[in-house]
Scaffold this motif. Structure first.
Motif, PDB file in Angstrom:
ATOM      1  N   UNK A 115       3.068  19.619  -5.928  1.00  0.00           N
ATOM      2  CA  UNK A 115       4.359  20.383  -6.778  1.00  0.00           C
ATOM      3  C   UNK A 115       5.606  19.762  -6.666  1.00  0.00           C
ATOM      4  N   UNK A 116       5.928  19.159  -5.567  1.00  0.00           N
ATOM      5  CA  UNK A 116       7.089  18.400  -5.405  1.00  0.00           C
ATOM      6  C   UNK A 116       7.174  17.257  -4.781  1.00  0.00           C
ATOM      7  N   UNK A 117       8.054  16.218  -5.421  1.00  0.00           N
ATOM      8  CA  UNK A 117       8.318  14.910  -4.923  1.00  0.00           C
ATOM      9  C   UNK A 117       9.190  14.881  -3.618  1.00  0.00           C
ATOM     10  N   UNK A 118       8.555  14.367  -2.738  1.00  0.00           N
ATOM     11  CA  UNK A 118       9.285  14.078  -1.210  1.00  0.00           C
ATOM     12  C   UNK A 118       9.279  12.824  -0.939  1.00  0.00           C
ATOM     13  N   UNK A 119      10.043  12.504   0.239  1.00  0.00           N
ATOM     14  CA  UNK A 119      10.110  11.162   0.657  1.00  0.00           C
ATOM     15  C   UNK A 119       8.818  10.229   0.780  1.00  0.00           C
ATOM     16  N   UNK A 120       7.761  10.945   1.154  1.00  0.00           N
ATOM     17  CA  UNK A 120       6.511  10.293   1.299  1.00  0.00           C
ATOM     18  C   UNK A 120       5.918  10.038   0.019  1.00  0.00           C
ATOM     19  N   UNK A 121       6.178  10.925  -1.026  1.00  0.00           N
ATOM     20  CA  UNK A 121       5.709  10.371  -2.512  1.00  0.00           C
ATOM     21  C   UNK A 121       6.410   8.790  -2.705  1.00  0.00           C
ATOM     22  N   UNK A 122       7.774   8.869  -2.672  1.00  0.00           N
ATOM     23  CA  UNK A 122       8.500   7.457  -2.986  1.00  0.00           C
ATOM     24  C   UNK A 122       7.986   6.432  -2.124  1.00  0.00           C
ATOM     25  N   UNK A 123       7.796   6.585  -0.821  1.00  0.00           N
ATOM     26  CA  UNK A 123       7.127   5.568   0.135  1.00  0.00           C
ATOM     27  C   UNK A 123       6.058   5.149  -0.457  1.00  0.00           C
ATOM     28  N   UNK A 124       5.151   6.044  -0.777  1.00  0.00           N
ATOM     29  CA  UNK A 124       3.688   5.548  -0.950  1.00  0.00           C
ATOM     30  C   UNK A 124       3.832   4.890  -2.571  1.00  0.00           C
ATOM     31  N   UNK A 125       4.668   5.330  -3.378  1.00  0.00           N
ATOM     32  CA  UNK A 125       4.860   4.712  -4.440  1.00  0.00           C
ATOM     33  C   UNK A 125       5.430   3.354  -4.526  1.00  0.00           C
ATOM     34  N   UNK A 126       6.575   3.155  -3.664  1.00  0.00           N
ATOM     35  CA  UNK A 126       6.856   1.722  -3.705  1.00  0.00           C
ATOM     36  C   UNK A 126       6.022   0.967  -2.962  1.00  0.00           C
ATOM     37  N   UNK A 127       5.226   1.447  -1.937  1.00  0.00           N
ATOM     38  CA  UNK A 127       4.259   0.341  -1.163  1.00  0.00           C
ATOM     39  C   UNK A 127       3.094   0.194  -1.932  1.00  0.00           C
ATOM     40  N   UNK A 128       2.606   1.294  -2.579  1.00  0.00           N
ATOM     41  CA  UNK A 128       1.409   1.056  -3.643  1.00  0.00           C
ATOM     42  C   UNK A 128       1.829  -0.194  -4.632  1.00  0.00           C
ATOM     43  N   UNK A 129       2.700  -0.108  -5.208  1.00  0.00           N
ATOM     44  CA  UNK A 129       3.179  -0.741  -6.520  1.00  0.00           C
ATOM     45  C   UNK A 129       3.391  -2.031  -5.906  1.00  0.00           C
ATOM     46  N   UNK A 130       4.099  -2.177  -4.794  1.00  0.00           N
ATOM     47  CA  UNK A 130       4.367  -3.841  -4.287  1.00  0.00           C
ATOM     48  C   UNK A 130       2.842  -4.425  -3.641  1.00  0.00           C
ATOM     49  N   UNK A 131       1.912  -3.507  -3.265  1.00  0.00           N
ATOM     50  CA  UNK A 131       0.555  -4.397  -2.983  1.00  0.00           C
ATOM     51  C   UNK A 131      -0.128  -4.491  -3.899  1.00  0.00           C
ATOM     52  N   UNK A 132      -0.182  -3.593  -5.022  1.00  0.00           N
ATOM     53  CA  UNK A 132      -0.840  -3.496  -6.138  1.00  0.00           C
ATOM     54  C   UNK A 132      -0.346  -5.010  -7.008  1.00  0.00           C
ATOM     55  N   UNK A 133       0.869  -5.083  -7.125  1.00  0.00           N
ATOM     56  CA  UNK A 133       1.316  -6.340  -7.802  1.00  0.00           C
ATOM     57  C   UNK A 133       0.932  -7.584  -7.058  1.00  0.00           C
ATOM     58  N   UNK A 134       0.798  -7.432  -5.758  1.00  0.00           N
ATOM     59  CA  UNK A 134       0.492  -8.852  -5.163  1.00  0.00           C
ATOM     60  C   UNK A 134      -1.045  -9.215  -5.317  1.00  0.00           C
ATOM     61  N   UNK A 135      -1.760  -7.864  -5.661  1.00  0.00           N
ATOM     62  CA  UNK A 135      -3.273  -8.291  -5.858  1.00  0.00           C
ATOM     63  C   UNK A 135      -3.522  -8.412  -7.333  1.00  0.00           C
ATOM     64  N   UNK A 136      -2.459  -8.308  -8.230  1.00  0.00           N
ATOM     65  CA  UNK A 136      -2.698  -8.107  -9.874  1.00  0.00           C
ATOM     66  C   UNK A 136      -3.306  -9.577 -10.308  1.00  0.00           C
ATOM     67  N   UNK A 137      -2.641 -10.734  -9.638  1.00  0.00           N
ATOM     68  CA  UNK A 137      -3.125 -11.693 -10.214  1.00  0.00           C
ATOM     69  C   UNK A 137      -4.599 -12.129  -9.685  1.00  0.00           C
ATOM     70  N   UNK A 138      -4.942 -11.648  -8.582  1.00  0.00           N
ATOM     71  CA  UNK A 138      -6.216 -11.936  -8.093  1.00  0.00           C
ATOM     72  C   UNK A 138      -7.284 -11.055  -9.314  1.00  0.00           C
TER      73      UNK A 138
END
Length: 360
Positions: A115-138
């Motif tokens: 229901x609500x967007x919290x600090x954990x959501x932003x942290x997970x979003x940034x971390x996941x996007x960073x990791x996923x982009x690093x693996x994107x070329x693979x």
């Protein structure tokens, strides 16, 4: 103004990342940037703050209207994921599925609180996007490998359906196309002095004898932010790629051209990007121009010279295709039996209905 590495990462997340949650990611970033406090923190943070989740904690200080909008975006994304899960459930025969368990696979948000967007959501979003982009070329390399194996599989299947004479003609035509594609001018080693001088001459219209690395860097830092990013770097290889690939010719595959571009970019980044922030600074660029690899490079091994897959990988791929085809045939057979059974039941009902009408 020059951007720090975190702002570069932030900017990279705003372009089309190709991630399955790309729209959600960009909408969250767009609304966070509307908050002055968050913009200021973004300008004064570093990559270590990102890793430790410090930037995400700044969410507690953004404006109420921004938080309200982020709550709405999260609810929309949760609903989108539930719709995807429902579609998957329907496609698999309507078997009951645990939504909470399935939502766990989407690691870019806190699925326990829909229901609500919290600090954990932003942290997970940034971390996941960073990791996923690093693996994107693979992932892109894996997709390309599958593309090449499927192309070879379809070619062999086509040959099986031909008689001996036509099969020989087809094989001869295939070899002719391969030779045509391989017959191209010398490919300069990506990122070498020869390659950059050719860009300097052909694209920039300047005398190769006047080549100046610092000027070259400024010319190709097209957005003027003090770095050459991955997109700006890839643009430097266009002239080399045009030697090998021409649209609308049977022997040249544009999907292979993009794989070659990716290989070139990865190679240069590995050589030049010493701090591994996916950006080339002026200092890194100038340092690379003093290396032996820049002045006296080895010849470049092109895609046609570097096998994309092994015989063992091809064998495994074809076995998987055969299994998928067998599963599909079995599913079709089961559906046909279900259809026939339903038709029999319908006939039985019709007979009972007719008998009842006769009694009445």
């Amino acid at each position: 103004p020059d951007l720090n590495p975190v702002e570069h990462l932030w900017r990279d997340l705003k372009i089309d990342t190709g991630l399955h949650y790309d729209r959600y990611l960009r909408e969250v970033i767009d609304f966070l940037e509307k908050d002055q406090h968050f913009r200021e923190k973004l300008h004064n943070t570093d990559m270590e703050d990102i890793k430790q989740g410090k930037l995400a904690k700044e969410l507690d200080f953004v404006g109420h209207h921004v938080r309200t909008k982020l709550d709405e975006l999260k609810r929309q994304e949760v609903n989108r994921l539930r719709t995807l899960i429902k579609a998957k459930q329907d496609a698999e025969g309507g078997h009951e599925m645990n939504h909470k368990v399935l939502l766990k696979q989407f690691e870019y948000m806190n699925h326990m609180n829909p229901h609500t967007f919290e600090v954990e959501d932003l942290d997970k979003l940034i971390q996941s996007a960073t990791n996923d982009l690093e693996n994107y070329d693979k992932k892109r390399h894996e997709e390309f490998k599958r593309y090449e194996m499927m192309k070879e599989h379809e070619r062999k299947e086509h040959l099986k359906n031909l008689d001996e004479e036509h099969r020989k003609d087809e094989e001869q035509h295939y070899e002719e196309l391969r030779k045509k594609h391989a017959d191209h001018p010398k490919i300069n080693h990506p990122g070498s002095q020869d390659q950059l001088k050719e860009v300097w001459k052909e694209s920039d219209g300047l005398d190769p004898n006047d080549f100046d690395p610092k000027t070259f860097f400024k010319l190709h830092d097209t957005n003027g932010d003090g770095y050459i990013d991955e997109q700006e770097l890839e643009a430097l290889f266009t002239k080399e790629l045009e030697k090998m690939y021409r649209p609308n010719l049977d022997e040249d595959d544009m999907t292979e051209m993009e794989e070659e571009r990716l290989r070139m970019r990865e190679h240069v980044m590995n050589e030049v990007d010493t701090n591994k922030d996916r950006l080339v600074s002026l200092e890194e660029f100038l340092m690379s121009t003093n290396k032996k690899e820049f002045l006296e490079p080895d010849s470049w091994e092109t895609l046609e010279q570097a096998p994309t897959y092994t015989d063992e990988e091809m064998k495994l791929f074809e076995e998987q295709l055969a299994q998928e085809e067998s599963n599909l045939k079995q599913k079709n057979s089961d559906l046909q039996k279900q259809k026939e059974e339903l038709e029999r039941q319908q006939e039985k009902l019709n007979a009972q209905k007719a008998e009842l009408q006769q009694v009445i």
